[in-house]
Design an enzyme around this catalytic site. Structure first.
Site, PDB file in Angstrom:
ATOM      1  N   ASP A  93       0.872  -1.165   0.000  1.00 57.82           N
ATOM      2  CA  ASP A  93       0.000   0.000   0.000  1.00 57.82           C
ATOM      3  C   ASP A  93       0.916   1.224   0.000  1.00 57.82           C
ATOM      4  OD1 ASP A  93      -2.033   1.736   0.269  1.00 57.82           O
ATOM      5  OD2 ASP A  93      -2.827   0.905   2.132  1.00 57.82           O
ATOM      6  N   ASP A 279      -7.800  -7.554   0.431  1.00 59.85           N
ATOM      7  CA  ASP A 279      -7.040  -7.604   1.675  1.00 59.85           C
ATOM      8  C   ASP A 279      -7.960  -7.086   2.765  1.00 59.85           C
ATOM      9  OD1 ASP A 279      -6.026  -4.756   2.939  1.00 59.85           O
ATOM     10  OD2 ASP A 279      -6.528  -4.596   0.829  1.00 59.85           O
ATOM     11  N   CYS A 328     -12.217 -27.781   9.046  1.00 60.50           N
ATOM     12  CA  CYS A 328     -10.893 -27.162   8.899  1.00 60.50           C
ATOM     13  C   CYS A 328      -9.803 -28.088   9.414  1.00 60.50           C
ATOM     14  CB  CYS A 328     -10.870 -25.842   9.672  1.00 60.50           C
ATOM     15  SG  CYS A 328      -9.315 -24.957   9.522  1.00 60.50           S
ATOM     16  N   CYS A 330      -6.554 -26.845   9.982  1.00 57.60           N
ATOM     17  CA  CYS A 330      -5.422 -26.015  10.425  1.00 57.60           C
ATOM     18  C   CYS A 330      -4.939 -26.534  11.782  1.00 57.60           C
ATOM     19  CB  CYS A 330      -5.829 -24.542  10.504  1.00 57.60           C
ATOM     20  SG  CYS A 330      -6.696 -24.089  12.013  1.00 57.60           S
ATOM     21  N   CYS A 333      -7.468 -26.355  14.652  1.00 61.91           N
ATOM     22  CA  CYS A 333      -8.601 -27.276  14.595  1.00 61.91           C
ATOM     23  C   CYS A 333      -8.164 -28.734  14.701  1.00 61.91           C
ATOM     24  CB  CYS A 333      -9.371 -27.056  13.303  1.00 61.91           C
ATOM     25  SG  CYS A 333     -10.098 -25.415  13.232  1.00 61.91           S
ATOM     26  N   HIS A 359      -6.258 -19.967  12.243  1.00 60.29           N
ATOM     27  CA  HIS A 359      -7.523 -20.557  11.787  1.00 60.29           C
ATOM     28  C   HIS A 359      -8.273 -19.601  10.847  1.00 60.29           C
ATOM     29  CE1 HIS A 359     -11.363 -22.367  11.358  1.00 60.29           C
ATOM     30  NE2 HIS A 359     -11.884 -21.198  11.701  1.00 60.29           N
TER      31      HIS A 359
HETATM   32 ZN   LIG Z   1      -8.961 -24.205  11.640  1.00 58.25          ZN
END
Ligand SMILES: [Zn+2]
Length: 383
Positions: A93, A279, A328, A330, A333, A359
């Protein structure tokens, strides 16, 4: 069609499209979401974790990086990518938005503010130590070259909302003149060989002004075009109307970027109106404050109610052994329960902020993957 962007599929429904954007440090499949590494770090998340979450490109901020650590130091260290250990492209930016928004914040807090804008550029005080700095359209380009940006944004004038028609017009006209100067300077310094450059369309929530400014900015030979100055105080309906109106006005064969927005629903809505790049601070900021975005039914996407938000600190999760999001995989999780994440959040433990950020970024990046798949299959989008 420009050589750096190709559209791979146009949705049969709406204006959504998938594409590939080529940058000096890698290709990006669009629509894409850029995690925000404002000061050279995505808060609480390491670069290899961003990759695992599915990030293709991250966003750095010229305003923050020019103050700390300074762009001279970044250039000496081989650029921001090498400095922070990120192996993909970076968009920066220009700093305009931060200068105006932090200046207004300093003024409100009674610390005194100086954001002095003239035709040549803008003089402002650092929010860190009050020291004086100057940024012009030309030096904003030079800073972004030293940062080692793959996609540079031009310096624009972001008037706070609400503002008078007269100051909105003045901001738009000056933004156009600054865009022209940025391109001329980049050509003269051969900076265009090093990075792509995007122009920014302003105009507030006035659709006629958006049209007028889009035709002025889109007449310039930029590599991509952005919608700036949305979600700066206007209501949600006005934001969506602005996006639906302005998105299709940006050149069809160039990448289109919606700056600083939004919720998962906002992103789906903007994709429907032809936006390619996003973004937003939301996934990391919400995560740090204990709110998770979770899939309600990933297979149902994009039909019906496909996501929820979970305020993990609520008492109802005290004995909940289930993962945060059953769709999920990740780290948060896979390894931890809602009960444990609740505990970390309640005691304000840094690990909790980290896991919730990872997450939420995984959720957003997987959403983009789902969006790309849905466009390719000509499925209908629900926002
Ligand atoms: Zn997750």
């Amino acid at each position: 069609m420009p050589s750096h962007f190709s559209i791979t599929h146009r949705s049969g429904i709406g204006k959504a499209r998938t594409g590939v954007l080529k940058t000096p440090h890698g290709e990006i499949r669009t629509p894409a979401f850029m995690p925000i590494a404002t000061v050279g770090a995505v808060r609480h998340v390491a670069p290899h974790e961003l990759r695992s979450a599915g990030a293709q490109i991250i966003l750095g901020n010229t305003y923050h990086l020019m103050l700390r650590p300074g762009t001279e130091l970044l250039a000496q260290r081989g650029g921001l990518r090498k400095f922070m250990g990120w192996d993909g492209p970076i968009l920066t930016d220009s700093g305009g938005f931060q200068i105006f928004s932090l200046g207004a914040k300093l003024a409100r807090s009674g610390h005194g503010s100086l954001v002095d804008i003239d035709e040549e550029g803008v003089t402002f005080r650092s929010h860190i130590d009050g020291s004086l700095h100057r940024l012009t359209p030309e030096t904003a380009v030079d800073h972004q070259v030293r940062i080692g940006s793959d996609i540079a944004m031009v310096l624009d004038v972001c008037p706070p909302q609400p503002c008078t028609d007269r100051s909105l017009d003045a901001a738009m006209e000056r933004t156009t003149r600054w865009a022209e100067r940025s391109l001329m300077h980049a050509e003269a310094t051969m900076s265009r060989d090093k990075m792509l450059m995007f122009g920014i369309v302003q105009g507030g929530s006035d659709l006629e002004r958006r049209s007028a400014h889009a035709s002025a900015i889109c007449a310039l030979p930029f590599d991509g075009f952005a919608i700036g100055g949305v979600a700066v105080g206007e209501d949600r309906e006005a934001v969506r109307k602005t996006i639906a109106h302005t998105g299709p006005l940006l050149p069809e064969d160039h990448p289109r970027y919606l700056m600083g927005l939004g919720t998962p629903g906002d992103i789906v809505h903007a994709v429907q109106h032809g936006i390619d790049l996003f973004d937003c601070v939301l996934p990391t900021r919400a995560g740090r404050h204990g709110t998770a975005y979770v899939w309600r039914d990933i297979e149902a996407f994009p039909q019906g109610l496909w996501y929820d938000t979970v305020a993990i600190a609520r008492a109802e999760f005290q004995h909940d052994d289930a993962p945060l999001d059953s769709f999920c995989s990740c780290m948060a999780c896979e390894k931890f329960s809602r009960a444990y994440l609740r505990h970390l959040t309640v005691i304000d433990e840094a690990l909790g902020k980290r896991l919730m950020s990872i997450h939420n970024l995984t959720f957003y990046l997987r959403l983009m993957d789902r969006i790309r798949g849905s466009i390719a299959r000509d499925e209908f989008f629900s926002s």
